[in-house]
Design a protein around this motif. Structure first.
Motif, mmCIF file in Angstrom:
data_model
loop_
_atom_site.group_PDB
_atom_site.id
_atom_site.type_symbol
_atom_site.label_atom_id
_atom_site.label_comp_id
_atom_site.label_asym_id
_atom_site.label_seq_id
_atom_site.Cartn_x
_atom_site.Cartn_y
_atom_site.Cartn_z
ATOM 1 N N GLN A 19 -9.311 6.949 -23.118
ATOM 2 C CA GLN A 19 -8.914 6.830 -21.720
ATOM 3 C C GLN A 19 -7.600 6.062 -21.561
ATOM 4 O OE1 GLN A 19 -13.245 5.714 -21.184
ATOM 5 N NE2 GLN A 19 -12.635 5.980 -19.065
ATOM 6 N N HIS A 143 -16.252 6.307 -29.385
ATOM 7 C CA HIS A 143 -16.402 6.168 -27.927
ATOM 8 C C HIS A 143 -16.051 7.489 -27.242
ATOM 9 C CE1 HIS A 143 -16.160 3.374 -24.219
ATOM 10 N NE2 HIS A 143 -16.082 4.610 -23.775
ATOM 11 N N PHE A 144 -17.014 8.365 -27.106
ATOM 12 C CA PHE A 144 -16.883 9.611 -26.322
ATOM 13 C C PHE A 144 -15.698 10.485 -26.739
ATOM 14 C CE2 PHE A 144 -18.979 7.856 -22.144
ATOM 15 C CZ PHE A 144 -20.181 7.739 -22.809
ATOM 16 N N ASN A 188 -20.738 4.333 -28.666
ATOM 17 C CA ASN A 188 -20.737 3.951 -27.263
ATOM 18 C C ASN A 188 -21.886 4.657 -26.542
ATOM 19 O OD1 ASN A 188 -19.382 2.795 -24.817
ATOM 20 N ND2 ASN A 188 -19.205 4.956 -24.261
ATOM 21 N N GLU A 189 -22.668 3.908 -25.782
ATOM 22 C CA GLU A 189 -23.705 4.463 -24.897
ATOM 23 C C GLU A 189 -24.398 5.678 -25.513
ATOM 24 O OE1 GLU A 189 -21.397 5.158 -21.366
ATOM 25 O OE2 GLU A 189 -21.694 3.125 -20.649
ATOM 26 N N MET A 192 -26.252 8.508 -23.610
ATOM 27 C CA MET A 192 -25.596 9.498 -22.753
ATOM 28 C C MET A 192 -25.748 10.913 -23.321
ATOM 29 S SD MET A 192 -24.162 8.229 -20.121
ATOM 30 C CE MET A 192 -23.233 6.905 -19.377
ATOM 31 N N TYR A 322 -23.899 -0.463 -14.869
ATOM 32 C CA TYR A 322 -23.087 -0.075 -13.710
ATOM 33 C C TYR A 322 -23.897 -0.017 -12.429
ATOM 34 C CZ TYR A 322 -19.158 0.945 -16.720
ATOM 35 O OH TYR A 322 -18.125 0.821 -17.605
ATOM 36 N N ASN A 340 -23.778 7.186 -13.088
ATOM 37 C CA ASN A 340 -23.019 7.365 -14.312
ATOM 38 C C ASN A 340 -23.651 8.507 -15.116
ATOM 39 O OD1 ASN A 340 -21.240 6.980 -16.344
ATOM 40 N ND2 ASN A 340 -21.764 4.852 -16.761
ATOM 41 N N TRP A 357 -21.956 5.448 -6.568
ATOM 42 C CA TRP A 357 -22.693 4.639 -7.559
ATOM 43 C C TRP A 357 -23.257 3.411 -6.840
ATOM 44 C CZ3 TRP A 357 -20.118 4.344 -13.079
ATOM 45 C CH2 TRP A 357 -19.691 5.628 -13.461
ATOM 46 N N GLU A 383 -20.004 -3.495 -20.961
ATOM 47 C CA GLU A 383 -19.288 -2.902 -19.816
ATOM 48 C C GLU A 383 -20.022 -3.264 -18.541
ATOM 49 O OE1 GLU A 383 -18.533 1.347 -20.049
ATOM 50 O OE2 GLU A 383 -18.212 1.211 -22.208
ATOM 51 N N TRP A 430 -15.646 -3.873 -17.822
ATOM 52 C CA TRP A 430 -15.037 -2.568 -18.071
ATOM 53 C C TRP A 430 -13.776 -2.388 -17.267
ATOM 54 C CZ3 TRP A 430 -14.610 0.882 -21.633
ATOM 55 C CH2 TRP A 430 -13.921 2.057 -21.364
ATOM 56 N N SER A 437 -10.305 7.909 -15.539
ATOM 57 C CA SER A 437 -11.766 7.848 -15.419
ATOM 58 C C SER A 437 -12.428 8.765 -16.446
ATOM 59 C CB SER A 437 -12.175 8.246 -14.009
ATOM 60 O OG SER A 437 -13.491 8.756 -13.999
ATOM 61 N N SER A 438 -13.496 8.264 -17.034
ATOM 62 C CA SER A 438 -14.186 9.071 -18.036
ATOM 63 C C SER A 438 -14.820 10.306 -17.405
ATOM 64 C CB SER A 438 -15.264 8.205 -18.702
ATOM 65 O OG SER A 438 -16.056 8.979 -19.545
ATOM 66 N N SER A 439 -15.501 10.126 -16.283
ATOM 67 C CA SER A 439 -16.249 11.252 -15.712
ATOM 68 C C SER A 439 -15.376 12.225 -14.937
ATOM 69 C CB SER A 439 -17.358 10.735 -14.806
ATOM 70 O OG SER A 439 -16.823 9.875 -13.825
ATOM 71 N N LYS A 445 -9.719 6.380 -9.316
ATOM 72 C CA LYS A 445 -10.889 5.513 -9.516
ATOM 73 C C LYS A 445 -10.475 4.387 -10.456
ATOM 74 C CE LYS A 445 -15.795 5.993 -10.532
ATOM 75 N NZ LYS A 445 -16.808 6.733 -11.294
HETATM 76 C C1 BG6 Z 1 -19.068 4.251 -19.185
HETATM 77 C C2 BG6 Z 1 -18.121 4.661 -20.292
HETATM 78 O O1 BG6 Z 1 -20.141 5.105 -19.197
HETATM 79 O O2 BG6 Z 1 -18.603 4.321 -17.891
HETATM 80 C C3 BG6 Z 1 -16.657 4.442 -19.981
HETATM 81 O O3 BG6 Z 1 -18.441 4.015 -21.496
HETATM 82 C C4 BG6 Z 1 -16.382 4.850 -18.541
HETATM 83 O O4 BG6 Z 1 -15.903 5.167 -20.910
HETATM 84 C C5 BG6 Z 1 -17.247 4.012 -17.621
HETATM 85 O O5 BG6 Z 1 -15.046 4.788 -18.169
HETATM 86 C C6 BG6 Z 1 -16.988 4.255 -16.151
HETATM 87 O O6 BG6 Z 1 -17.096 5.611 -15.857
HETATM 88 P P1 BG6 Z 1 -15.977 6.399 -15.051
HETATM 89 O O7 BG6 Z 1 -16.432 7.795 -15.073
HETATM 90 O O8 BG6 Z 1 -15.973 5.797 -13.698
HETATM 91 O O9 BG6 Z 1 -14.701 6.181 -15.791
#
Ligand code: BG6
Length: 484
Positions: A19, A143-144, A188-189, A192, A322, A340, A357, A383, A430, A437-439, A445
């Motif tokens: 990211q 990590h993803f 990572n996570e 998921m 989160y 998430n 969220w 995070e 985090w 943003s990851s998602s 965001k």
């Molecule tokens: C976590 C991930 O699940 O959520 C991160 O490890 C991610 O990589 C974070 O950025 C927040 O999610 P997003 O989608 O808001 O970036």
């Protein structure tokens, strides 16, 4: 009674290579899953939709050098700005910096005879820069960012050969950073995977007859790999500490009906505890065996696998936190909101951020007690935070009281959990600097204490500006959490 944070409490922040780094094709790096995921501006913010990644998409992306459509290819250019960015983290007083190494940089073809020296030099620089400021580097090994070559050549983690490839990669980085890095996270996570199998396991959903079984098979290989990596890390350096990690999906029963409590227990088991039980207790729990039977899942487990999982469990429990969700036996009439990775039932008692969220600081204290009671191992919060929309003022300031409020309330609850007796050893917030943003792959965001002047389409100077929260976190670290 423990009255607060220990003197060696590890305050800091966390980023991921996929990211932040950008430079997606520099120094021989090859493509990863996040770099074939397009930005989709029409996404409804309040609904979590997983983008289904298939071979067609990968083929299309490979022939397209665009970095606007594929924002994680440009990131925030950390590959070139790491010095400046790490200096800002040091200015805030970080004791620890969590970052990930990109497997596709170190082994661009997956099975190269030798690791890519250029890539390692980059990570040498990042790690040395951290040490210069007395920030402990904490490295996430994966990590993803599944390398595309590992999907094309092997079919991702479904293939058992990934265990050895991962261990070769681990051996390179454990040896190279011996004495410099002592905190590691294997995946990572890891939980998921069930919702995002392409991102974490590189197993594409192309209509196979039992895709869920494939995911659990891939996970089994990751559990074996994590145990073998733990063994290797301890052999290379007895001071190494290896962490397991989940995104904790804290859940409450919707009502006090016993059926809702059962629904909550089932959710907690298969969304969270299954992963932590295997990685920390070293056993496939009884409820997972029942789940597999009921869902027609049969795993190929080779001789020695269960023994290695039993023998080499994690040194600490890592988690991200989160938001929370609710569980109901009869959820059809309940309102959904985004969470998430998957949508969740809305809790009428909680506010939400712009992306739906739900914000639940007390849930953090609850979760820490719940997890510590079960594993009795130190917990590292790897995070925590929330995405917000920030505005850069004409004088380049950013007023973000909402971020301070979110973090303050969560840190207060973490402190209460420590007073309850939970051993929390660190907190890496985090996104100390805005990233993709990851998602959703958007820039809008934002999580950072540091604003990055870049919009969703890559426009902007990419200059860094300190937000109000920068000074707030700096003071929090300076006073070791006494001044919130
Ligand atoms: C976590 C991930 O699940 O959520 C991160 O490890 C991610 O990589 C974070 O950025 C927040 O999610 P997003 O989608 O808001 O970036």
């Amino acid at each position: 009674m423990n009255k607060g944070f220990s003197e060696d409490f590890l305050w800091g922040g966390a980023l991921s290579a996929c990211q932040a780094e950008g430079a997606y094709n520099e120094d021989e790096k090859t493509l990863t899953i996040p770099e074939v995921m397009k930005f989709n501006p029409k996404n409804d913010r309040k609904v979590t939709k997983q983008i289904q990644i298939n071979m067609e998409m990968i083929k299309e992306a490979k022939n397209d050098p665009d970095t606007i459509k594929y924002p994680k290819r440009r990131g925030i250019d950390f590959y070139h700005t790491y010095k400046e960015d790490l200096a800002l983290f040091a200015e805030m007083g970080f004791k620890v910096f969590r970052y990930s190494i990109a497997w596709a940089r170190v082994f661009p073809n997956g099975n190269d005879k030798k690791p890519n020296e250029k890539a390692l030099e980059f990570y040498d620089n990042v790690i040395d820069e951290c040490l210069k400021y007395n920030m402990k580097p904490l490295i996430t090994i994966s990590h993803f960012d599944m390398p595309i070559v590992l999907i094309e050549k092997y079919g991702g983690w479904y293939n058992r050969e990934l265990i050895d490839l991962y261990l070769r990669y681990c051996e390179v980085i454990f040896s190279r950073y011996r004495g410099k890095v002592n905190y590691w996270v294997t995946f990572n996570e890891i939980n998921m995977s069930v919702k995002a199998g392409a991102k974490t396991l590189g197993i594409l959903n192309e209509g196979q007859s039992n895709y869920e079984e494939m995911l659990f098979q891939g996970l089994h290989h990751q559990f074996v790999a994590a145990a073998k990596a733990t063994k290797l890390a301890h052999k290379i350096d007895a001071n190494n500490k290896i962490g397991s990690m989940v995104a904790y999906f804290t859940t409450y029963p919707y009502t006090c009906k016993p059926e809702d409590a059962m629904a909550m227990q089932n959710d907690d088991q298969m969304k969270n505890l299954f992963f932590l039980d295997i990685l920390n207790k070293g056993n496939y729990p009884y409820y997972s065996k029942t789940y597999f039977e009921r869902n027609n899942i049969e795993l190929k487990i080779e001789a020695g696998d269960l023994e290695i999982i039993k023998e080499y469990t994690a040194d600490f429990v890592g988690m991200s936190y989160y938001n929370s969700m609710i569980s109901s036996n009869d959820g059809e009439q309940l309102e959904l909101t985004a969470g998430n990775v998957h949508s969740v039932y809305k809790n009428p008692h909680l506010p939400s951020n712009e992306w739906g969220w739900q914000i639940d600081p007390v849930g953090l204290r609850y979760t820490l007690n719940h997890v510590y009671d079960r594993y009795n191992k130190p917990i590292f919060i790897l995070e925590n935070s929330s995405g917000f929309i920030d505005k850069l003022n004409d004088d380049f300031s950013v007023n973000d009281p909402y971020r301070i409020d979110f973090l303050k309330k969560h840190i207060e609850q973490m402190k209460l959990a420590i007073e309850d007796g939970v051993a929390v050893i660190g907190y890496t917030m985090w996104g100390p600097i805005d990233m993709i943003s990851s998602s959703t792959s958007e820039m809008t965001k934002r999580y950072g204490f540091i604003y990055v002047d870049q919009d969703d389409y890559g426009n902007g100077s990419k200059k860094r500006y300190k937000k109000d929260s920068f000074y707030w976190y700096q003071n929090l670290i300076k006073t070791n959490g006494r001044e919130l």
